[in-house]
Design an enzyme around this catalytic site. Structure first.
Site, PDB file in Angstrom:
ATOM      1  N   SER A 122       0.845  -1.193   0.000  1.00  0.00           N
ATOM      2  CA  SER A 122       0.000   0.000   0.000  1.00  0.00           C
ATOM      3  C   SER A 122       0.879   1.241   0.000  1.00  0.00           C
ATOM      4  O   SER A 122       2.057   1.167  -0.369  1.00  0.00           O
ATOM      5  CB  SER A 122      -0.935  -0.039   1.215  1.00  0.00           C
ATOM      6  N   ASN A 123       0.347   2.387   0.360  1.00  0.00           N
ATOM      7  CA  ASN A 123       1.120   3.640   0.376  1.00  0.00           C
ATOM      8  C   ASN A 123       0.622   4.515   1.511  1.00  0.00           C
ATOM      9  O   ASN A 123      -0.309   4.149   2.239  1.00  0.00           O
ATOM     10  CB  ASN A 123       1.021   4.328  -0.994  1.00  0.00           C
ATOM     11  N   HIS A 124       1.218   5.706   1.646  1.00  0.00           N
ATOM     12  CA  HIS A 124       0.956   6.562   2.811  1.00  0.00           C
ATOM     13  C   HIS A 124      -0.255   7.469   2.675  1.00  0.00           C
ATOM     14  O   HIS A 124      -0.437   8.368   3.495  1.00  0.00           O
ATOM     15  CB  HIS A 124       2.170   7.445   3.094  1.00  0.00           C
TER      16      HIS A 124
END
Ligand code: C5P
Length: 224
Positions: A29-31
């Site tokens: 995933s990402n931030h």
């Protein structure tokens, strides 16, 4: 009360990250926090629009008056957007969609082996916004470009490649900009090549500034 200047418009907003599962426990995933997209959905609803929000996993609560469709993966977001976009006059894609997913999701937890490295094979996800850009329609399409280098060049290329009306470029390395915070600093690039720098402001203020510009250009597009 905000001016009801988006009455009659149906706005589709995407927000948050996507999660791409490796196995029952793990994902890529990402931030992205989802704050920018949620702020846009809230502001559009406050201004009288009908708002559909397609969101990946976030910790945020659903703004009043907004229809929420929760998704997890890019492929789920793709299906939801294609299902909801047809009668929308404005689409704002603030989600940080994962470009790749694991080529195959394991049904059982992946075990450590004796080797010190592990390679993952990744498969490209559909580009939801590019696909919308290829569809015929009067929809006003807005993308986001989060960059760490060559902001203007990369954003311009995305605007063209994805056939957008407006791209909101933000430099992830700039102070007061980016994923987790409550403020953002962006540069707007329009289809006709106009570039506009906005000063640092809260994500709520930026949402309203964006909607002001979308609203005035939307009617230009319909008349063109
Ligand atoms: O990932 P990229 O920088 O190309 O993203 C730019 C825009 O395209 C964003 O608005 C993002 O939501 C959208 N996008 C998408 N589907 C993808 C990748 C990006 O809709 N698979």
């Amino acid at each position: 009360l905000a001016p009801q200047d988006l009455t009659g418009e149906t706005v589709l907003v995407t927000a948050g990250p996507t999660r791409e599962e490796l196995d029952p426990m793990r994902f890529l995933s990402n931030h992205s926090s989802g704050k920018m997209g949620y702020a846009i959905a809230r502001a559009a609803a406050d201004r009288g629009a009908r708002v559909r929000l397609v969101a990946g996993p976030t910790a945020l609560s659903t703004p009043r008056g907004v229809e929420l469709r929760q998704v997890v993966s890019a492929r789920e977001m793709h299906a939801a957007v294609m299902d909801l976009a047809s009668d929308c006059s404005i689409v704002v894609k603030a989600a940080a969609v994962a470009d790749y997913r694991p080529a195959c999701r394991q049904d059982q937890k992946i075990k450590k082996g004796g080797e010190s490295t592990l390679s993952l094979e990744l498969q490209r996800n559909p580009d939801i916004l590019a696909e919308l850009g290829q569809l015929q329609g009067e929809r006003f399409l807005v993308g986001f470009a989060a960059e760490t280098e060559q902001l203007l060049e990369n954003a311009r290329r995305k605007l063209q490649d994805k056939n957008l009306d407006l791209i909101v470029a933000n430099d992830l390395t700039a102070e007061g900009a980016g994923f987790a915070g409550d403020t953002n600093v962006v540069r707007l690039i329009y289809r006709n090549g106009d570039v506009e720098d906005l000063p640092q402001m809260s994500k709520d203020q930026l949402a309203h500034s964006l909607l002001d510009r979308i609203r005035s250009r939307l009617h230009g597009k319909e008349e063109a």
